[in-house]
Every structure is written in C-alpha cells, then in structure tokens.
Design an enzyme around this catalytic site. Structure first.
Site, PDB file in Angstrom:
ATOM      1  CG  HIS A 211     -46.833  20.649   7.829  1.00 22.19           C
ATOM      2  ND1 HIS A 211     -45.587  21.210   7.638  1.00 22.19           N
ATOM      3  CD2 HIS A 211     -46.823  20.136   9.090  1.00 22.19           C
ATOM      4  CE1 HIS A 211     -44.866  21.028   8.747  1.00 22.19           C
ATOM      5  NE2 HIS A 211     -45.596  20.384   9.646  1.00 22.19           N
ATOM      6  CD  GLU A 212     -49.983  20.121  11.210  1.00 22.25           C
ATOM      7  OE1 GLU A 212     -49.543  19.151  11.848  1.00 22.25           O
ATOM      8  OE2 GLU A 212     -49.392  21.216  11.163  1.00 22.25           O
TER       9      GLU A 212
ATOM     10  CB  CYS B 261     -42.689  21.401  11.794  1.00 28.10           C
ATOM     11  SG  CYS B 261     -43.335  19.875  12.498  1.00 28.10           S
ATOM     12  CG  LEU B 262     -45.764  23.595  17.010  1.00 34.15           C
ATOM     13  CD1 LEU B 262     -47.106  23.325  17.685  1.00 34.15           C
ATOM     14  CD2 LEU B 262     -45.070  24.783  17.654  1.00 34.15           C
TER      15      LEU B 262
ATOM     16  CD  GLN C 141     -46.654  17.983  14.931  1.00 37.65           C
ATOM     17  OE1 GLN C 141     -47.762  18.326  14.539  1.00 37.65           O
ATOM     18  NE2 GLN C 141     -45.644  18.824  15.005  1.00 37.65           N
TER      19      GLN C 141
ATOM     20  CG  HIS D 139     -46.827  15.741  11.369  1.00 44.95           C
ATOM     21  ND1 HIS D 139     -45.511  15.517  11.705  1.00 44.95           N
ATOM     22  CD2 HIS D 139     -46.960  17.087  11.296  1.00 44.95           C
ATOM     23  CE1 HIS D 139     -44.884  16.671  11.821  1.00 44.95           C
ATOM     24  NE2 HIS D 139     -45.734  17.651  11.579  1.00 44.95           N
TER      25      HIS D 139
ATOM     26  N   GLY E   4     -50.867  24.544  13.358  1.00 43.97           N
ATOM     27  CA  GLY E   4     -51.388  23.196  13.130  1.00 43.97           C
ATOM     28  C   GLY E   4     -50.640  22.195  13.995  1.00 43.97           C
TER      29      GLY E   4
HETATM   30 NI    NI Z   1     -45.375  19.695  11.618  1.00 48.25          NI
END
Ligand code: NI
Length: 168
Positions: free
Chosen positions: A135-136, A93-94, A51, A139, A46
């Site tokens: 989660h996304e 998480c990236l 991000q 962000h 995701g």
């Molecule tokens: Ni993330």
C-alpha cells in the site's frame, strides 16, 4: 519531532512519483522521525513521504499493538513475491480518512531497502505487513487504494473527501 500535514485525496500532489533518496543524511533521518510521529498521531500503521508532500522514496510502518516497533524503508523495492496467494484485507489510508475497503494483494513479499543507517537490508513481509508495505509503496508511484475501486465508488469517496476538507 514535529507532525506534518497529510495530503488528502483527491489532492493532485498525491499523484507525484517519488525520487530515490541519494544519501541517508540527518535531514532524511529527521524526516523519518517526523513521519513516524505524524503516523502515530493519525493512528495509522503506515505512511509514505508522498502523503506529507515530500516526494522521496521513504515509507514508515508500525503494525505493533504497542506502537513501539517502527520500520523505516528507504528506496524500498519488491525483490520477489514469495507467496502469490492473494489475500483480501480491509485497507485504510491517512489520505482517505474514515474509508476502509477490501483490497486483494499477494500475501508475502521480499523487500530490499535502506535503513536509517544507510545500509541495505532484506525484509520478508507476510500478511498485514505485506499489505501495508505494498500500500505504502503504491503511494511512492502516485498510486492510491482508491484506484483499485470502481469509478462509481471512487467518485463517491472523492465527493466525501472534498466535503470533509471544506468542513475543516
Ligand atoms: Ni495510504
């Protein structure tokens, strides 16, 4: 398509609250394609526009093993929590590379969003998909998985990420 640079925690830009997308036009579609490519390259499941330093309410997801089932959610909203049962998942998480932490979230939610055709649709998300979407969506509010951890743990991760960034 192009890959985009991913912001790494504790970059303050990750705390920006994203704006709704007014019109799903070609530049938005191009952005979703680039976000998907960036997500696949980073082996993530995701990615939120936040991000990649674009502060619009867009997330991309692909939880399939074959990486051939992309989901694009524009202006996503949680319509209802279908199952309040809390499940624990190890989340990554990236923007916090290499860190995985057990977090608890409702196990099923119903989402309303726009697709790349600009049309509204409803999606029932369970288990891992429910987790990734929540989660996304965090962000987009400038919120991150590290916020759920203790101050001590977050500080340890922050130091690790600063070191990682300096080594690149
Ligand atoms: Ni993330």
């Amino acid at each position: 398509m192009a890959t985009l640079k991913i912001l790494i925690f504790p970059d303050p830009k990750l705390r920006t609250v994203a704006e709704p997308v007014k019109e799903v036009n070609d530049s938005i579609i191009k952005l979703t394609e680039d976000m998907l490519e960036t997500m696949y390259e980073g082996e993530g499941i995701g990615l939120a526009a936040t991000q990649v330093d674009v502060h619009k309410r867009i997330i991309v997801i692909d939880i399939s093993n074959e990486k051939n089932d992309p989901i694009v959610l524009i202006n996503p909203k949680i319509n209802k929590i279908i199952n309040e049962e809390i499940k624990s998942y190890s989340e990554g998480c990236l923007s916090v590379p290499g860190i995985f932490e057990e977090l608890e979230r409702p196990s099923a939610v119903e989402i309303i969003a726009l697709g790349i055709d600009g049309k509204e649709f409803t999606l029932v998300a369970e288990d891992i998909l429910s987790v990734v979407i929540q989660h996304e969506m965090d962000h987009l509010e400038g919120k991150m998985m590290v916020d759920f951890l203790s101050n001590l743990k977050r500080e340890m991760i922050r130091k690790k990420m600063v070191k990682l960034r300096a080594s690149k």
